[in-house]
Scaffold this motif. Sequence first.
Motif, short mmCIF file in Angstrom:
data_model
loop_
_atom_site.label_atom_id
_atom_site.label_comp_id
_atom_site.label_asym_id
_atom_site.label_seq_id
_atom_site.Cartn_x
_atom_site.Cartn_y
_atom_site.Cartn_z
N PHE A 88 0.69 -0.83 -0.24
CA PHE A 88 0.16 0.27 0.24
C PHE A 88 0.86 1.54 -0.01
O PHE A 88 0.37 2.35 -0.75
CB PHE A 88 -1.18 0.33 1.10
CG PHE A 88 -2.67 -0.73 1.27
CD1 PHE A 88 -2.74 -1.84 -0.27
CD2 PHE A 88 -3.23 -0.54 1.63
CE1 PHE A 88 -3.24 -2.94 0.02
CE2 PHE A 88 -4.44 -0.65 1.29
CZ PHE A 88 -4.47 -2.49 0.70
N ALA A 89 2.51 1.39 0.79
CA ALA A 89 2.50 2.53 0.21
C ALA A 89 3.72 2.60 -0.89
O ALA A 89 3.28 3.55 -1.19
CB ALA A 89 4.13 2.75 1.57
N SER A 90 3.87 1.83 -1.51
CA SER A 90 4.49 2.05 -2.52
C SER A 90 3.54 2.12 -3.78
O SER A 90 4.38 3.32 -4.41
CB SER A 90 5.56 0.39 -2.95
OG SER A 90 4.01 -0.40 -3.22
N LEU A 149 -9.13 -10.88 1.10
CA LEU A 149 -7.83 -11.77 0.89
C LEU A 149 -8.50 -12.70 1.60
O LEU A 149 -8.30 -13.64 0.02
CB LEU A 149 -7.39 -10.92 1.86
CG LEU A 149 -5.90 -11.05 2.48
CD1 LEU A 149 -5.07 -11.25 1.31
CD2 LEU A 149 -4.66 -11.34 3.14
N ARG A 150 -9.41 -13.47 2.27
CA ARG A 150 -9.73 -14.84 2.29
C ARG A 150 -10.18 -15.33 1.20
O ARG A 150 -9.92 -16.14 0.95
CB ARG A 150 -10.42 -14.98 3.53
CG ARG A 150 -10.06 -14.21 5.02
CD ARG A 150 -10.52 -15.05 6.03
NE ARG A 150 -11.94 -14.37 5.86
CZ ARG A 150 -12.43 -12.88 6.13
NH1 ARG A 150 -11.66 -11.92 7.05
NH2 ARG A 150 -13.59 -12.04 6.09
N PRO A 188 4.42 -10.61 1.60
CA PRO A 188 3.88 -10.75 2.57
C PRO A 188 3.18 -8.80 3.22
O PRO A 188 1.92 -9.04 4.12
CB PRO A 188 4.57 -11.01 4.04
CG PRO A 188 5.66 -11.44 3.22
CD PRO A 188 5.85 -10.99 1.90
N GLN A 189 4.04 -7.96 3.38
CA GLN A 189 3.55 -6.69 3.65
C GLN A 189 2.16 -6.13 2.52
O GLN A 189 0.96 -5.70 3.23
CB GLN A 189 4.33 -5.54 3.67
CG GLN A 189 4.16 -4.32 4.01
CD GLN A 189 4.15 -4.05 5.55
OE1 GLN A 189 4.76 -4.58 5.79
NE2 GLN A 189 2.85 -3.74 4.99
N LEU A 190 1.72 -6.82 1.44
CA LEU A 190 1.05 -6.59 0.75
C LEU A 190 -0.54 -7.09 1.16
O LEU A 190 -2.11 -6.85 1.66
CB LEU A 190 0.96 -6.82 -0.85
CG LEU A 190 -0.39 -6.75 -1.45
CD1 LEU A 190 -1.62 -5.57 -1.58
CD2 LEU A 190 -0.29 -6.88 -2.81
N ARG A 191 -0.13 -8.56 1.54
CA ARG A 191 -1.41 -9.37 2.24
C ARG A 191 -1.39 -8.62 4.06
O ARG A 191 -3.28 -8.25 4.12
CB ARG A 191 -0.61 -10.35 2.59
CG ARG A 191 -0.73 -11.38 1.49
CD ARG A 191 0.14 -12.54 1.21
NE ARG A 191 0.88 -13.43 0.38
CZ ARG A 191 0.61 -14.32 -0.21
NH1 ARG A 191 -1.22 -15.37 0.04
NH2 ARG A 191 0.27 -14.64 -1.19
N LEU A 192 -0.05 -8.25 4.64
CA LEU A 192 -0.98 -7.64 6.00
C LEU A 192 -1.56 -6.10 5.98
O LEU A 192 -2.83 -5.84 6.65
CB LEU A 192 0.08 -6.75 6.27
CG LEU A 192 1.08 -8.58 7.59
CD1 LEU A 192 1.99 -7.31 8.15
CD2 LEU A 192 0.55 -8.93 8.70
#
Length: 270
Positions: A88-90, A149-150, A188-192
Amino acid sequence: MSIGDWEPLWLGPPARRLYAALHPAGATAPGAPAPGVLLVPPLLHESPRSRRFIVEVASALAALGLPCLRFDFFGTGDSGGRGDDVDFASMAADLDVATAALRARTGVGQVVLLAWRGAALLAGSWSQRERPGDRIVLWEPIVDGAGWLRELQDNDARERSLRPRPRPGVPRTNRQDDGQLMGFAASPQLRLDLAAARLSRASALRPASTWAVAHAASPPLPLEVAQLFTLPAGAPTFDGGAAMEATLFLTPPLERVVEQLGHALQQREG
């Protein structure tokens, strides 16, 4: 609607090049200057499937007098980077680069962020930096990132059980620990970020400057919007699995929705 010309561009510094395309405005209607439209693609497997569709929407809006810029997030499509660079940051940083380029290249005073599906989850952070008169249009928005996501994870498991089709003597290598989600890298960060994202009445979105495009049969949006455009029954759906042959395109009924949206954006108060 006629399909006009468009100009390919590279945006941002060499280390973070973004591919973009500018669709210059056709004949403008009299009155206040038309805003520019930044078309924000959906995420993961929905982005390549909708590429033709977004090109057609951009061309149709430009033909109505609205300059449009479409782009690929860093790490996706024709932009630089790798899929696991995306979070999300990118993507928020890419929105800033693309918005600035749209303003600089067209001279528009106001920008409309037209965000599809999962990209709608980025709209809250963008709205905190938008200028007076800017607007957000959410097209079939994903409002619950954790639920989506699920759903993606369930669909991914089903796709892995079916693709590639078994062939004699060729072992299956579709391990679920490869970092892929629906055939695309998902860090992993995108999933979070997805798990924590949600659009609601408590979001940063300002109701007066937020519109939406949704199917009539969709559940009511859990946020207030100033204007709602209804998609026709039978409109192509983004939820077509990982098969890339299920490409979306602008059908005549969808053309009428885009035309309604374009005229409404032209008639807005400056």
